[in-house]
Motif scaffolding. Sequence first.
Motif, short mmCIF file in Angstrom:
data_model
loop_
_atom_site.label_atom_id
_atom_site.label_comp_id
_atom_site.label_asym_id
_atom_site.label_seq_id
_atom_site.Cartn_x
_atom_site.Cartn_y
_atom_site.Cartn_z
N GLU A 121 0.83 -1.21 0.00
CA GLU A 121 0.00 0.00 0.00
C GLU A 121 0.86 1.26 0.00
OE1 GLU A 121 -2.71 -0.05 3.25
OE2 GLU A 121 -3.77 -1.87 2.59
N GLU A 122 1.87 1.28 0.87
CA GLU A 122 2.73 2.46 0.97
C GLU A 122 3.52 2.68 -0.32
OE1 GLU A 122 2.87 4.67 3.43
OE2 GLU A 122 1.30 3.60 4.52
N LEU A 123 4.05 1.62 -0.88
CA LEU A 123 4.86 1.75 -2.09
C LEU A 123 4.02 2.16 -3.29
CD1 LEU A 123 7.15 -1.37 -1.61
CD2 LEU A 123 7.87 1.01 -1.50
N GLU A 124 2.81 1.66 -3.38
CA GLU A 124 1.94 2.02 -4.51
C GLU A 124 1.49 3.47 -4.44
OE1 GLU A 124 -1.12 -0.98 -4.38
OE2 GLU A 124 -0.03 -2.28 -5.80
N LYS A 125 1.42 4.03 -3.23
CA LYS A 125 1.03 5.44 -3.07
C LYS A 125 2.21 6.38 -3.31
CE LYS A 125 -0.59 5.10 1.11
NZ LYS A 125 -1.21 5.46 2.43
N ALA A 126 3.41 5.88 -3.17
CA ALA A 126 4.60 6.73 -3.25
C ALA A 126 4.86 7.17 -4.69
CB ALA A 126 5.82 5.98 -2.72
N LEU A 166 11.92 4.21 2.11
CA LEU A 166 10.54 4.34 2.57
C LEU A 166 10.14 3.16 3.44
CD1 LEU A 166 7.72 5.65 2.52
CD2 LEU A 166 7.29 4.44 0.38
N PHE A 167 10.48 1.95 3.01
CA PHE A 167 10.13 0.77 3.78
C PHE A 167 10.82 0.77 5.14
CE2 PHE A 167 10.93 -3.55 5.23
CZ PHE A 167 9.65 -4.06 5.26
N LYS A 168 12.10 1.04 5.16
CA LYS A 168 12.86 0.97 6.40
C LYS A 168 12.44 2.05 7.38
CE LYS A 168 16.86 -1.53 4.66
NZ LYS A 168 18.32 -1.54 4.41
N GLU A 169 12.04 3.21 6.86
CA GLU A 169 11.57 4.27 7.75
C GLU A 169 10.19 3.97 8.30
OE1 GLU A 169 11.80 7.80 5.42
OE2 GLU A 169 13.93 8.13 5.83
N SER A 170 9.34 3.34 7.50
CA SER A 170 7.97 3.05 7.92
C SER A 170 7.87 1.80 8.77
CB SER A 170 7.07 2.90 6.68
OG SER A 170 7.09 4.06 5.89
#
Length: 246
Positions: A121-126, A166-170
């Motif tokens: 979800e996060e990656l698709e929104k980025a 983004l992944f590592k921060e989230s």
Amino acid sequence: MTPVILADLDDTIFTTLKSYPDRDPKTLQRVTTAKNGNHSYMCSHRQALLAWLSSGATLLPVTARSLDAFNRVHLDSFREGAIVSNGAMILAPDGSEDLAWSEAIAKKCEKAAATLARAIEELEKAPINIRIHQHMHKGIMLGMTVKSNDETQLGVDLNLRTAEKLFKESFQFSDVQVHRNGNNLAFVPGGVSKKSAVQYLLSIREDLQNRPTVGAGDSLADLPFMELCSMMLVPNNTQNSKKLFS
């Protein structure tokens, strides 16, 4: 006392046309079918090396490829079983799945499922130009791979570095491991690894025990399973060779 060779596939046994920028594909042996048309090939030198490796030895692939992607490898050298999906699945010589291993891995994948779903979800929104491949088996996500749609070096570095950051921060304390090699950013459930699969396979198959082992791989993610082996083979101009000689 013939050797057991545990070998990664992509960029170790074969590679895409990026490694042959000045070669006509017709002069190469195409050995895979990729759904996006980015097939893999072998030059005559790699063909000779594969023939040598598989002659008088037991050759076992240890690959990040999913079962589907592994089934799209068109080589008859792999007749002794395989480890696929970054260690999430083990195949017997007849192609059947090791159900005991899969059951144990399924529990680890279930723990990581929520994290992977949220990460998608996060990656698709980025605002990054990527595509996401989910590796599913019997309704369970064994992991996923993120690739840059812009396959120039600058585009790959920018998109995958941003996705990994983004992944590592989230997900700072995540139950998912992240490995990058070239245009592949792999997300692997915690506890799933090529190393653990190799350890298990060598412990249950009597035909592989008490024999010299050789680990072959291009990626830093391959090193843990390669370190289990008696000797290592490292392709030139890869992550591992750069680590050794930089």
